[in-house]
Design a protein around this motif. Structure first.
Motif, PDB file in Angstrom:
ATOM      1  N   VAL A 124      56.770  59.317 -13.709  1.00 20.54           N
ATOM      2  CA  VAL A 124      56.355  58.391 -12.941  1.00 20.54           C
ATOM      3  C   VAL A 124      57.010  56.915 -13.611  1.00 20.54           C
ATOM      4  CG1 VAL A 124      54.102  59.694 -12.349  1.00 20.54           C
ATOM      5  CG2 VAL A 124      54.150  57.955 -14.436  1.00 20.54           C
ATOM      6  N   ASN A 125      57.422  56.802 -14.673  1.00 21.73           N
ATOM      7  CA  ASN A 125      57.676  55.580 -15.230  1.00 21.73           C
ATOM      8  C   ASN A 125      58.648  54.720 -14.456  1.00 21.73           C
ATOM      9  OD1 ASN A 125      60.136  56.826 -16.227  1.00 21.73           O
ATOM     10  ND2 ASN A 125      59.939  55.133 -18.131  1.00 21.73           N
ATOM     11  N   ILE A 126      59.598  55.224 -13.820  1.00 18.04           N
ATOM     12  CA  ILE A 126      60.516  54.159 -13.049  1.00 18.04           C
ATOM     13  C   ILE A 126      60.123  54.012 -11.754  1.00 18.04           C
ATOM     14  CG2 ILE A 126      62.840  54.364 -11.919  1.00 18.04           C
ATOM     15  CD1 ILE A 126      63.184  54.421 -14.775  1.00 18.04           C
ATOM     16  N   VAL A 127      58.864  54.842 -11.216  1.00 20.33           N
ATOM     17  CA  VAL A 127      58.357  54.591  -9.987  1.00 20.33           C
ATOM     18  C   VAL A 127      57.220  53.061 -10.411  1.00 20.33           C
ATOM     19  CG1 VAL A 127      56.746  55.183  -8.265  1.00 20.33           C
ATOM     20  CG2 VAL A 127      58.379  56.636  -8.924  1.00 20.33           C
ATOM     21  N   PHE A 128      56.798  53.227 -11.513  1.00 17.15           N
ATOM     22  CA  PHE A 128      55.851  52.241 -12.005  1.00 17.15           C
ATOM     23  C   PHE A 128      56.487  50.995 -12.314  1.00 17.15           C
ATOM     24  CE2 PHE A 128      54.843  50.293 -16.309  1.00 17.15           C
ATOM     25  CZ  PHE A 128      53.654  49.747 -15.968  1.00 17.15           C
ATOM     26  N   GLN A 129      57.858  51.020 -12.790  1.00 15.29           N
ATOM     27  CA  GLN A 129      58.667  49.803 -13.136  1.00 15.29           C
ATOM     28  C   GLN A 129      59.059  49.236 -11.772  1.00 15.29           C
ATOM     29  OE1 GLN A 129      61.721  51.214 -15.736  1.00 15.29           O
ATOM     30  NE2 GLN A 129      60.241  51.828 -17.206  1.00 15.29           N
ATOM     31  N   VAL A 130      59.336  50.205 -10.677  1.00 18.94           N
ATOM     32  CA  VAL A 130      59.805  49.513  -9.358  1.00 18.94           C
ATOM     33  C   VAL A 130      58.788  49.110  -8.491  1.00 18.94           C
ATOM     34  CG1 VAL A 130      61.050  50.353  -7.330  1.00 18.94           C
ATOM     35  CG2 VAL A 130      62.011  50.943  -9.480  1.00 18.94           C
ATOM     36  N   LYS A 131      57.663  49.908  -8.420  1.00 20.14           N
ATOM     37  CA  LYS A 131      56.508  49.766  -7.506  1.00 20.14           C
ATOM     38  C   LYS A 131      55.650  48.594  -8.086  1.00 20.14           C
ATOM     39  CE  LYS A 131      56.221  52.097  -3.901  1.00 20.14           C
ATOM     40  NZ  LYS A 131      56.567  51.750  -2.706  1.00 20.14           N
ATOM     41  N   GLN A 132      54.905  49.007  -9.205  1.00 18.65           N
ATOM     42  CA  GLN A 132      53.925  48.086  -9.803  1.00 18.65           C
ATOM     43  C   GLN A 132      54.543  46.864 -10.562  1.00 18.65           C
ATOM     44  OE1 GLN A 132      50.851  50.543 -11.505  1.00 18.65           O
ATOM     45  NE2 GLN A 132      50.260  48.687 -12.563  1.00 18.65           N
ATOM     46  N   GLY A 184      59.385  58.937 -35.883  1.00 22.60           N
ATOM     47  CA  GLY A 184      59.920  58.814 -34.563  1.00 22.60           C
ATOM     48  C   GLY A 184      58.821  58.872 -33.627  1.00 22.60           C
ATOM     49  N   PHE A 185      58.018  60.173 -33.749  1.00 24.55           N
ATOM     50  CA  PHE A 185      57.020  60.226 -32.754  1.00 24.55           C
ATOM     51  C   PHE A 185      55.857  59.341 -32.731  1.00 24.55           C
ATOM     52  CE2 PHE A 185      58.536  64.778 -32.950  1.00 24.55           C
ATOM     53  CZ  PHE A 185      59.122  64.946 -31.760  1.00 24.55           C
ATOM     54  N   ILE A 186      55.603  58.636 -33.823  1.00 26.59           N
ATOM     55  CA  ILE A 186      54.567  57.714 -33.776  1.00 26.59           C
ATOM     56  C   ILE A 186      55.068  56.478 -32.953  1.00 26.59           C
ATOM     57  CG2 ILE A 186      53.607  55.998 -35.231  1.00 26.59           C
ATOM     58  CD1 ILE A 186      53.256  58.031 -37.340  1.00 26.59           C
ATOM     59  N   LEU A 187      56.219  56.144 -33.071  1.00 26.92           N
ATOM     60  CA  LEU A 187      56.887  54.663 -32.777  1.00 26.92           C
ATOM     61  C   LEU A 187      56.808  55.161 -31.256  1.00 26.92           C
ATOM     62  CD1 LEU A 187      59.707  53.777 -35.359  1.00 26.92           C
ATOM     63  CD2 LEU A 187      57.628  52.343 -34.553  1.00 26.92           C
ATOM     64  N   LEU A 188      57.441  56.326 -30.637  1.00 30.78           N
ATOM     65  CA  LEU A 188      57.609  56.514 -29.321  1.00 30.78           C
ATOM     66  C   LEU A 188      56.367  56.708 -28.702  1.00 30.78           C
ATOM     67  CD1 LEU A 188      59.874  59.673 -28.976  1.00 30.78           C
ATOM     68  CD2 LEU A 188      60.640  57.318 -28.363  1.00 30.78           C
ATOM     69  N   GLY A 189      55.247  57.310 -29.209  1.00 25.67           N
ATOM     70  CA  GLY A 189      53.938  56.957 -28.782  1.00 25.67           C
ATOM     71  C   GLY A 189      53.304  55.779 -28.472  1.00 25.67           C
ATOM     72  N   CYS A 190      53.751  54.796 -29.649  1.00 26.99           N
ATOM     73  CA  CYS A 190      53.233  53.374 -29.536  1.00 26.99           C
ATOM     74  C   CYS A 190      54.089  52.795 -28.590  1.00 26.99           C
ATOM     75  CB  CYS A 190      53.384  52.745 -30.974  1.00 26.99           C
ATOM     76  SG  CYS A 190      52.373  53.239 -31.993  1.00 26.99           S
ATOM     77  N   GLY A 191      55.232  53.098 -28.211  1.00 22.43           N
ATOM     78  CA  GLY A 191      56.073  52.174 -27.234  1.00 22.43           C
ATOM     79  C   GLY A 191      55.653  52.458 -25.950  1.00 22.43           C
ATOM     80  N   PHE A 192      55.326  53.872 -25.473  1.00 27.50           N
ATOM     81  CA  PHE A 192      54.790  54.082 -24.250  1.00 27.50           C
ATOM     82  C   PHE A 192      53.233  53.595 -23.946  1.00 27.50           C
ATOM     83  CE2 PHE A 192      57.749  57.624 -24.471  1.00 27.50           C
ATOM     84  CZ  PHE A 192      58.767  57.228 -23.401  1.00 27.50           C
ATOM     85  N   ILE A 193      52.454  53.696 -24.930  1.00 31.61           N
ATOM     86  CA  ILE A 193      51.260  53.020 -25.041  1.00 31.61           C
ATOM     87  C   ILE A 193      51.456  51.604 -24.387  1.00 31.61           C
ATOM     88  CG2 ILE A 193      49.251  52.322 -26.015  1.00 31.61           C
ATOM     89  CD1 ILE A 193      49.419  54.849 -27.704  1.00 31.61           C
ATOM     90  N   VAL A 194      52.252  50.637 -25.005  1.00 33.29           N
ATOM     91  CA  VAL A 194      52.555  49.379 -24.882  1.00 33.29           C
ATOM     92  C   VAL A 194      53.036  49.144 -23.452  1.00 33.29           C
ATOM     93  CG1 VAL A 194      53.939  47.283 -25.415  1.00 33.29           C
ATOM     94  CG2 VAL A 194      52.949  48.691 -27.134  1.00 33.29           C
ATOM     95  N   GLU A 195      54.110  49.964 -23.098  1.00 28.74           N
ATOM     96  CA  GLU A 195      54.367  49.775 -21.638  1.00 28.74           C
ATOM     97  C   GLU A 195      53.367  50.150 -20.666  1.00 28.74           C
ATOM     98  OE1 GLU A 195      57.567  52.212 -18.666  1.00 28.74           O
ATOM     99  OE2 GLU A 195      57.453  53.072 -20.704  1.00 28.74           O
ATOM    100  N   GLY A 196      52.380  51.029 -20.727  1.00 34.49           N
ATOM    101  CA  GLY A 196      51.573  51.292 -19.849  1.00 34.49           C
ATOM    102  C   GLY A 196      50.415  50.391 -19.836  1.00 34.49           C
ATOM    103  N   LEU A 204      49.317  54.657 -12.039  1.00 31.05           N
ATOM    104  CA  LEU A 204      50.698  54.983 -12.770  1.00 31.05           C
ATOM    105  C   LEU A 204      50.460  54.697 -14.379  1.00 31.05           C
ATOM    106  CD1 LEU A 204      52.880  53.360 -10.295  1.00 31.05           C
ATOM    107  CD2 LEU A 204      52.600  55.804 -10.808  1.00 31.05           C
ATOM    108  N   GLN A 205      49.959  53.599 -14.730  1.00 31.98           N
ATOM    109  CA  GLN A 205      49.629  53.262 -16.125  1.00 31.98           C
ATOM    110  C   GLN A 205      49.039  54.372 -16.853  1.00 31.98           C
ATOM    111  OE1 GLN A 205      48.090  49.191 -14.486  1.00 31.98           O
ATOM    112  NE2 GLN A 205      48.450  48.707 -16.619  1.00 31.98           N
ATOM    113  N   LEU A 206      47.984  55.061 -16.526  1.00 25.28           N
ATOM    114  CA  LEU A 206      47.192  55.854 -17.014  1.00 25.28           C
ATOM    115  C   LEU A 206      48.104  57.042 -17.521  1.00 25.28           C
ATOM    116  CD1 LEU A 206      44.360  57.127 -18.060  1.00 25.28           C
ATOM    117  CD2 LEU A 206      44.074  58.286 -15.973  1.00 25.28           C
TER     118      LEU A 206
END
Length: 417
Positions: free
Chosen positions: A33-41, A83-95, A164-166
């Motif tokens: 969903v993240n590209i849809v989120f970036q385009v639509k929302q 690596g997994f900690i940072l990935l998780g935090c990055g997506f939480i910030v994005e959403g 989409l954020q959820l």
């Protein structure tokens, strides 16, 4: 005083499959969903879509080597967990913050997270189970990832139907929980940590980097693989950022009644999974991953199919052919990844394995940095269809590069560790 209870570590091979499954589940929850989120929302245009990807890749380009050296000098296990900690935090910030500036910041966090995982994950499993078993493990992990991704699609679509954020935030939280699980159960028995005096020396980090770089520079096969990684990166950035925009702009998605159009992207992802699973199973059964020549010839075929499938996707006018091109593209890319991992590992030694793999990641990032903005600008100034076509044509030089690897290695089999 009672003795501290030590939590037993898990079997490395089984744990590798488990965390590959959880990682794929979490990432698919986000990526469906993240590209849809970036385009639509968020409302990003084609150039902005590529620029957030370029920000991620620039971070990866700058940090690939330092994080790879850390994995070789200090701990592959720690590198994977970080690596997994940072990935998780990055997506939480994005959403959590749906605007362009926040997405750029999240890409810096994600880029750093990817570099801690890049190289370290492969180097860790090769050290734990041996090079002879690693090639089959990579293919099996790719299959496990497909199954996990398939199940994640339904969760992602269900969450995205509400928000989409959820979906993006939940994927990020799952990655943080995975890091906590690995901190408890991930073993590291095959890696020999450098002595404390060496770990504290900047000269040791520099020496490890130089050894890894020298291996790439002096071994023709690794140098050619590095060129191939640059070419692949130039292709992937444009395609990954723009394929959903192409479908939203140039096609009216068939009606699914009262269901949201996000369900279509869930269906597309769901159908691609068994296709990819079947392709990797055929390779696992029939391809001798220890035969370098077989691997090179297979990769030539995979990339020829990839070029054709991308062009079919972007040039077709009928929706059914667009879907076919998209599914074949996904299958070719999923097959390519474990083949490249196994191939690179065959040509590196344990003491610099993560560094060499990080150099390959840096080469891919360089290709994305160089090619992505060009493709994004074409998409903004001309059309998304032309931009994706350009991405496909960028792959053409990779075919003669892989032909050269046949001369560099002949029919030589990889020697086990």
């Amino acid at each position: 005083m009672a003795p501290t209870k030590v939590i037993p570590k898990a079997d490395a091979y089984k744990l590798f499959l488990v965390f590959t499954a959880v990682q794929s589940f979490a990432l698919t929850t986000v990526f469906t969903v993240n590209i849809v989120f970036q385009v639509k929302q968020v409302g990003l245009n084609p150039l902005q879509l590529v620029l957030i990807g370029t920000t991620l890749e620039l971070t990866a380009f700058l940090m690939e080597i330092p994080t790879g050296v850390i994995a070789d000098v200090y701990s592959r296990r720690l590198s994977v967990i970080l690596g997994f900690i940072l990935l998780g935090c990055g997506f939480i910030v994005e959403g959590s913050f749906p605007f362009f500036g926040a997405l750029l910041f999240s890409r810096i966090i994600l880029g750093l997270g990817y570099t801690f995982l890049s190289g370290a994950t492969s180097a860790w499993i090769v050290d734990e189970i041996g090079q002879a078993r690693a090639g089959a493990a990579f293919l099996r992990a790719a299959q496990v990832a497909q199954v996990a991704s398939f199940t994640a699609i339904f969760l992602s679509v269900a969450l995205a139907s509400h928000s989409l954020q959820l979906a993006i935030i939940c994927g990020g939280i799952l990655l943080v929980l995975l890091a906590a699980f690995l901190a408890l159960f991930m073993p590291e028995t095959g890696f020999q940590r450098r002595p404390a005096s060496d770990r504290e020396s900047c000269r040791q980090f520099v020496a490890t980097f130089r050894a890894g770089f020298a291996m790439v520079r002096t071994r023709q096969i690794l140098l050619l693989i590095t060129f191939a990684a640059i070419i692949h990166g130039a292709f992937s950035e444009g395609f990954d950022r723009l394929w959903i925009t192409h479908m939203l702009q140039n096609f009216s998605l068939p009606s699914l009644g009262q269901l949201d159009e996000i369900v279509w992207f869930g269906i597309i992802s769901a159908v691609s999974m068994p296709i990819t699973l079947a392709a990797t199973e055929v390779l696992r059964r029939r391809l001798d991953l220890g035969d370098n020549r077989q691997v090179a010839l297979t990769l030539i075929g995979v990339y020829a199919a990839l070029i054709g499938s991308v062009l079919l996707f972007v040039l077709a006018e009928q929706f059914a052919l667009v879907l076919l091109g998209l599914w074949l593209t996904g299958a070719a890319r999923s097959v390519r990844n474990p083949l490249m991992e196994a191939w690179i590992n065959q040509h590196t030694e344990s003491n610099v394995r993560a560094t060499v793999l990080s150099i390959q990641g840096q080469a891919d990032a360089f290709g994305q940095i160089a090619g992505g903005p060009v493709v994004g600008a074409v998409g903004l100034l001309s059309s998304v269809r032309l931009a994706i076509s350009l991405s496909a044509l960028m792959l053409l030089p990779i075919l003669p590069v892989f032909r050269l690897t046949l001369n560099a290695q002949g029919s030589r089999r990889a020697a086990p560790d």
